[in-house]
Design a protein around this motif. Structure first.
Motif, PDB file in Angstrom:
ATOM      1  N   VAL A   1       0.929  -1.057   0.170  1.00 56.46           N
ATOM      2  CA  VAL A   1      -0.513   0.272  -0.130  1.00 56.46           C
ATOM      3  C   VAL A   1       0.667   1.522  -0.343  1.00 56.46           C
ATOM      4  CG1 VAL A   1      -1.788   1.533   1.544  1.00 56.46           C
ATOM      5  CG2 VAL A   1      -2.187  -1.475   1.257  1.00 56.46           C
ATOM      6  N   SER A   2       1.815   1.281   0.669  1.00 57.00           N
ATOM      7  CA  SER A   2       2.441   2.495   0.946  1.00 57.00           C
ATOM      8  C   SER A   2       3.768   2.500  -0.350  1.00 57.00           C
ATOM      9  CB  SER A   2       3.257   2.656   2.236  1.00 57.00           C
ATOM     10  OG  SER A   2       4.507   0.978   1.892  1.00 57.00           O
ATOM     11  N   CYS A   3       3.659   1.545  -0.947  1.00 59.15           N
ATOM     12  CA  CYS A   3       4.679   0.728  -2.433  1.00 59.15           C
ATOM     13  C   CYS A   3       3.366   2.235  -2.758  1.00 59.15           C
ATOM     14  CB  CYS A   3       5.036  -0.266  -2.663  1.00 59.15           C
ATOM     15  SG  CYS A   3       5.963   0.182  -4.082  1.00 59.15           S
ATOM     16  N   CYS A   4       2.000   1.830  -3.387  1.00 63.12           N
ATOM     17  CA  CYS A   4       1.755   2.699  -4.517  1.00 63.12           C
ATOM     18  C   CYS A   4       0.799   3.583  -4.417  1.00 63.12           C
ATOM     19  CB  CYS A   4       0.385   1.405  -4.433  1.00 63.12           C
ATOM     20  SG  CYS A   4       0.712  -0.432  -5.146  1.00 63.12           S
ATOM     21  N   ARG A   5       1.069   4.023  -3.136  1.00 65.33           N
ATOM     22  CA  ARG A   5       0.781   5.138  -2.805  1.00 65.33           C
ATOM     23  C   ARG A   5       1.984   6.750  -3.081  1.00 65.33           C
ATOM     24  NH1 ARG A   5      -2.628   6.123   2.832  1.00 65.33           N
ATOM     25  NH2 ARG A   5      -4.145   5.087   1.350  1.00 65.33           N
ATOM     26  N   LYS A   6       3.302   6.515  -2.957  1.00 63.37           N
ATOM     27  CA  LYS A   6       4.258   6.685  -2.824  1.00 63.37           C
ATOM     28  C   LYS A   6       4.080   6.922  -4.790  1.00 63.37           C
ATOM     29  CE  LYS A   6       8.945   7.016  -2.733  1.00 63.37           C
ATOM     30  NZ  LYS A   6      10.696   6.330  -2.446  1.00 63.37           N
ATOM     31  N   ILE A   7       4.078   5.974  -5.056  1.00 63.66           N
ATOM     32  CA  ILE A   7       4.383   6.347  -6.965  1.00 63.66           C
ATOM     33  C   ILE A   7       2.869   6.969  -7.611  1.00 63.66           C
ATOM     34  CG2 ILE A   7       3.939   4.495  -9.162  1.00 63.66           C
ATOM     35  CD1 ILE A   7       5.627   2.448  -7.834  1.00 63.66           C
ATOM     36  N   SER A   8       1.732   6.867  -6.547  1.00 64.89           N
ATOM     37  CA  SER A   8       0.915   7.544  -7.003  1.00 64.89           C
ATOM     38  C   SER A   8       0.909   9.521  -7.059  1.00 64.89           C
ATOM     39  CB  SER A   8      -0.695   6.885  -6.657  1.00 64.89           C
ATOM     40  OG  SER A   8      -0.551   6.955  -5.500  1.00 64.89           O
ATOM     41  N   GLN A   9       1.166   9.080  -5.689  1.00 63.64           N
ATOM     42  CA  GLN A   9       1.824  10.586  -5.185  1.00 63.64           C
ATOM     43  C   GLN A   9       2.376  11.138  -6.350  1.00 63.64           C
ATOM     44  OE1 GLN A   9       2.530  11.014  -1.126  1.00 63.64           O
ATOM     45  NE2 GLN A   9       0.336  10.712   0.130  1.00 63.64           N
ATOM     46  N   GLN A  10       3.386  10.287  -6.619  1.00 65.55           N
ATOM     47  CA  GLN A  10       5.234  10.987  -7.586  1.00 65.55           C
ATOM     48  C   GLN A  10       4.269  11.137  -8.634  1.00 65.55           C
ATOM     49  OE1 GLN A  10       7.781   8.485  -7.470  1.00 65.55           O
ATOM     50  NE2 GLN A  10       9.293  10.165  -7.121  1.00 65.55           N
ATOM     51  N   LEU A  11       3.640  10.843  -9.344  1.00 65.86           N
ATOM     52  CA  LEU A  11       2.421  10.537 -10.995  1.00 65.86           C
ATOM     53  C   LEU A  11       1.626  11.333 -10.786  1.00 65.86           C
ATOM     54  CD1 LEU A  11       3.838   6.864 -12.155  1.00 65.86           C
ATOM     55  CD2 LEU A  11       4.836   8.423 -12.572  1.00 65.86           C
ATOM     56  N   CYS A  12       1.174  11.655  -9.977  1.00 66.36           N
ATOM     57  CA  CYS A  12      -0.408  12.510  -9.962  1.00 66.36           C
ATOM     58  C   CYS A  12      -0.129  13.449  -9.044  1.00 66.36           C
ATOM     59  CB  CYS A  12      -1.630  12.103  -9.236  1.00 66.36           C
ATOM     60  SG  CYS A  12      -1.513  10.075 -10.417  1.00 66.36           S
ATOM     61  N   THR A  13       1.086  14.556  -8.511  1.00 61.64           N
ATOM     62  CA  THR A  13       1.047  15.348  -8.107  1.00 61.64           C
ATOM     63  C   THR A  13       2.183  16.076  -8.757  1.00 61.64           C
ATOM     64  OG1 THR A  13       1.834  14.553  -6.575  1.00 61.64           O
ATOM     65  CG2 THR A  13      -0.123  14.930  -6.159  1.00 61.64           C
ATOM     66  N   GLY A  14       2.082  17.247  -8.570  1.00 68.96           N
ATOM     67  CA  GLY A  14       3.271  18.533  -8.637  1.00 68.96           C
ATOM     68  C   GLY A  14       3.272  18.868 -10.074  1.00 68.96           C
ATOM     69  N   LYS A  15       4.835  19.334 -10.734  1.00 69.61           N
ATOM     70  CA  LYS A  15       4.980  18.901 -11.842  1.00 69.61           C
ATOM     71  C   LYS A  15       5.100  17.968 -12.814  1.00 69.61           C
ATOM     72  CE  LYS A  15       7.802  23.584 -11.232  1.00 69.61           C
ATOM     73  NZ  LYS A  15       9.052  24.190 -11.684  1.00 69.61           N
ATOM     74  N   LEU A  16       5.180  16.741 -12.344  1.00 76.48           N
ATOM     75  CA  LEU A  16       5.223  15.328 -12.884  1.00 76.48           C
ATOM     76  C   LEU A  16       3.849  15.078 -13.580  1.00 76.48           C
ATOM     77  CD1 LEU A  16       6.875  13.507 -13.807  1.00 76.48           C
ATOM     78  CD2 LEU A  16       6.819  12.303 -12.628  1.00 76.48           C
ATOM     79  N   GLY A  17       2.566  15.260 -12.654  1.00 76.08           N
ATOM     80  CA  GLY A  17       1.560  14.821 -12.415  1.00 76.08           C
ATOM     81  C   GLY A  17       0.956  16.015 -13.333  1.00 76.08           C
ATOM     82  N   ILE A  18       1.473  16.995 -13.249  1.00 77.18           N
ATOM     83  CA  ILE A  18       0.884  18.004 -14.538  1.00 77.18           C
ATOM     84  C   ILE A  18       1.012  17.366 -15.890  1.00 77.18           C
ATOM     85  CG2 ILE A  18       0.712  20.399 -14.787  1.00 77.18           C
ATOM     86  CD1 ILE A  18       1.000  21.340 -12.730  1.00 77.18           C
ATOM     87  N   THR A  19       2.956  17.178 -16.152  1.00 73.32           N
ATOM     88  CA  THR A  19       2.831  16.319 -17.569  1.00 73.32           C
ATOM     89  C   THR A  19       2.248  15.669 -17.738  1.00 73.32           C
ATOM     90  OG1 THR A  19       4.957  17.878 -16.304  1.00 73.32           O
ATOM     91  CG2 THR A  19       4.868  16.107 -18.210  1.00 73.32           C
ATOM     92  N   MET A  20       1.829  14.628 -17.040  1.00 70.39           N
ATOM     93  CA  MET A  20       1.753  13.318 -17.350  1.00 70.39           C
ATOM     94  C   MET A  20       0.128  13.761 -17.756  1.00 70.39           C
ATOM     95  SD  MET A  20       3.248  10.587 -16.188  1.00 70.39           S
ATOM     96  CE  MET A  20       2.694   9.073 -16.757  1.00 70.39           C
ATOM     97  N   LYS A  21      -0.535  14.409 -17.223  1.00 69.25           N
ATOM     98  CA  LYS A  21      -2.114  14.346 -17.857  1.00 69.25           C
ATOM     99  C   LYS A  21      -2.345  15.967 -18.564  1.00 69.25           C
ATOM    100  CE  LYS A  21      -3.332  15.157 -12.699  1.00 69.25           C
ATOM    101  NZ  LYS A  21      -4.078  15.751 -11.133  1.00 69.25           N
ATOM    102  N   VAL A  22      -1.115  16.274 -19.007  1.00 65.43           N
ATOM    103  CA  VAL A  22      -1.123  16.899 -20.123  1.00 65.43           C
ATOM    104  C   VAL A  22      -0.479  15.696 -21.342  1.00 65.43           C
ATOM    105  CG1 VAL A  22      -0.101  18.247 -21.645  1.00 65.43           C
ATOM    106  CG2 VAL A  22      -0.609  19.109 -19.138  1.00 65.43           C
ATOM    107  N   LEU A  23       0.473  15.001 -20.848  1.00 70.36           N
ATOM    108  CA  LEU A  23       0.709  14.088 -21.963  1.00 70.36           C
ATOM    109  C   LEU A  23      -0.615  13.210 -22.084  1.00 70.36           C
ATOM    110  CD1 LEU A  23       4.374  13.558 -21.490  1.00 70.36           C
ATOM    111  CD2 LEU A  23       3.727  14.474 -23.221  1.00 70.36           C
ATOM    112  N   GLY A  24      -1.023  12.880 -20.842  1.00 70.85           N
ATOM    113  CA  GLY A  24      -2.161  11.635 -21.583  1.00 70.85           C
ATOM    114  C   GLY A  24      -3.243  12.747 -22.194  1.00 70.85           C
ATOM    115  N   GLY A  25      -3.776  13.316 -22.056  1.00 65.94           N
ATOM    116  CA  GLY A  25      -4.712  14.087 -22.734  1.00 65.94           C
ATOM    117  C   GLY A  25      -4.523  14.233 -24.506  1.00 65.94           C
ATOM    118  N   VAL A  26      -3.110  14.639 -24.365  1.00 65.29           N
ATOM    119  CA  VAL A  26      -2.702  15.451 -25.863  1.00 65.29           C
ATOM    120  C   VAL A  26      -2.499  13.997 -26.885  1.00 65.29           C
ATOM    121  CG1 VAL A  26      -0.801  15.216 -27.422  1.00 65.29           C
ATOM    122  CG2 VAL A  26      -1.449  16.619 -25.530  1.00 65.29           C
ATOM    123  N   ALA A  27      -2.424  11.904 -25.848  1.00 64.43           N
ATOM    124  CA  ALA A  27      -2.511  11.199 -26.614  1.00 64.43           C
ATOM    125  C   ALA A  27      -3.623  10.616 -26.677  1.00 64.43           C
ATOM    126  CB  ALA A  27      -1.365  10.081 -25.679  1.00 64.43           C
TER     127      ALA A  27
END
Length: 78
Positions: free
Chosen positions: A32-58
């Motif tokens: 749970v802590s590993c999954c939560r850490k990865i999701s927080q890293q990929l879904c928040t901050g500048k990296l999260g915004i970048t991932m959401k933009v790239l996902g939207g463009v794709a």
């Protein structure tokens, strides 16, 4: 209203007094802590915004290409 999924399932038989209970296995705390850490890293901050933009463009390009191909075959001259 009933919950979507319950972790405890009861199975009661009419002709016997025995009740059967099954409990679905839960993830361990390290998983749970590993999954939560990865999701927080990929879904928040500048990296999260970048991932959401790239996902939207794709997603835009996938829908655009599907629409183009569908339109080509629907409106193709015979």
């Amino acid at each position: 209203m009933e919950p979507l999924e319950s972790r405890v399932h009861y199975n009661r038989w009419e002709d016997s007094s025995r009740e059967e209970v099954r409990v679905a296995g839960a993830m361990s705390s390290t998983e749970v802590s590993c999954c939560r850490k990865i999701s927080q890293q990929l879904c928040t901050g500048k990296l999260g915004i970048t991932m959401k933009v790239l996902g939207g463009v794709a997603l835009f390009w996938v829908i655009f290409i599907l629409g183009y191909v569908t339109g080509y075959y629907v409106h193709k001259c015979k």
